[in-house]
Design an enzyme around this catalytic site. Sequence first.
Site, short mmCIF file in Angstrom:
data_model
loop_
_atom_site.label_atom_id
_atom_site.label_comp_id
_atom_site.label_asym_id
_atom_site.label_seq_id
_atom_site.Cartn_x
_atom_site.Cartn_y
_atom_site.Cartn_z
N GLU A 170 0.83 -1.20 0.00
CA GLU A 170 0.00 0.00 0.00
C GLU A 170 0.87 1.25 0.00
O GLU A 170 2.05 1.19 0.36
CB GLU A 170 -0.94 -0.01 1.21
CG GLU A 170 -1.89 -1.21 1.21
CD GLU A 170 -2.86 -1.21 2.37
OE1 GLU A 170 -3.25 -0.11 2.82
OE2 GLU A 170 -3.22 -2.31 2.83
N MET A 233 -9.78 -4.05 -1.85
CA MET A 233 -9.85 -3.73 -0.42
C MET A 233 -11.02 -2.78 -0.16
O MET A 233 -10.84 -1.61 0.21
CB MET A 233 -8.52 -3.14 0.05
CG MET A 233 -7.38 -4.15 -0.04
SD MET A 233 -5.82 -3.55 0.69
CE MET A 233 -5.34 -2.36 -0.54
N TYR A 235 -13.08 -1.73 2.00
CA TYR A 235 -13.39 -1.46 3.41
C TYR A 235 -12.54 -0.29 3.86
O TYR A 235 -11.72 0.23 3.11
CB TYR A 235 -13.14 -2.69 4.29
CG TYR A 235 -11.95 -3.53 3.92
CD1 TYR A 235 -10.65 -3.11 4.17
CD2 TYR A 235 -12.12 -4.75 3.27
CE1 TYR A 235 -9.56 -3.88 3.83
CE2 TYR A 235 -11.03 -5.54 2.92
CZ TYR A 235 -9.75 -5.09 3.20
OH TYR A 235 -8.66 -5.86 2.84
#
Length: 381
Positions: A170, A233, A235
């Site tokens: 990330e 991802m 969330y």
Amino acid sequence: MLIYTVKPGDTVDSIAAAYGIPVSTIVYLNQIPYPYRLAIGEALLLPTPAGISSPRSSIYAGGYAYPFISPWVLRETLPYLSYLYIFSYGFTMEGELIGPLLDDAWMIDTARAFGTAPILTLTPFGPDGRFNNSLISQVVNDLDARRRLKDAIVEQITTRGFQGLDIDFEYILANDRDAFVDFVAYMQEAVSALGYPTSVALAPKTSDTQTGLLYEGKDYRRLGETADYVLLMTYEWGYTYGPPMAVAPLNKVREVVEYAVTVIPPSKIHLGIPNYGYDWTLPFVRGTSRARTIGNVEAVQLAISRGAAIQFDDIAQSPFFRYWSNGTEHEVWFEDVRSLNRKFDLVEEFGLRGVSYWQIMQLFRANWLLLADRFNLTHQL
């Protein structure tokens, strides 16, 4: 199975009598502790009469776990998982692989015993335990470091029983966008030669031109072409330092899926699903407020203990409630079988490959039973 929303005056006994279901079944499915109290607005998973079924599609399911997961929780969860993403392995600037602080051999062995593929999860954590884009930049651009890391991963897979690689990077710098794709391709080729898949986690983008450190370094189209499958991802809209809101509001999740399927085949996409919620204190003050992570079963028990009614947001398709403690108001957002069922609808609507959960450290039995009721779950072994 069916989903029942608790109304004023309901008890476990009255619901059991109304549906002809043993009290013990309702208690077990929904992890209701003695003395079996319910919250108004709570969503319960109930079995339907035997013989009622509908055609089901087959999907893959994955879940992330740390080595300190309860062995009991892991054993309860593995029957529903295709992949167990063991979190996590790091690396140095020179490409030396760093294993978890705790032994993970027991997780590998347990997963394989249940027919679930144990996956080595690779993360670029710095000394502070946070994602480090300088570390990413060094390794994806240094051919020697990249080769050294690849060799170490191949050794782990061949000697310790891993059956795949998950790359969870990330905050990749925009300048490293192409180098990261090349890095994934390099790793995928090596792991594929062993007969196993490579997946990559993708921040929840809604367009290729989306700005921000989370997004600019991830090329959805090329990573979708390179990896065997990807994890969206979807969330953390509601998160520790942000304002109170759903962790995975369905309207936002849908936007990500609608973009993703235009550049990645749906048969390569896993929908990310959170297995947790947050408890915020009010009023929210940016830079000061910090939400507390809370389990989904724990959230319902908190509502019961505070006498709070659980509400359901029609736009986010997520449950929430407010309560007071020591003169301070709180707001809690979490997941229940209603919100999860809406996410499973997206998987079916778009024909996605499957789902992957962050994370499985706390057991939410109703989730797994609902998932198994909605889909045929594919095992790898």
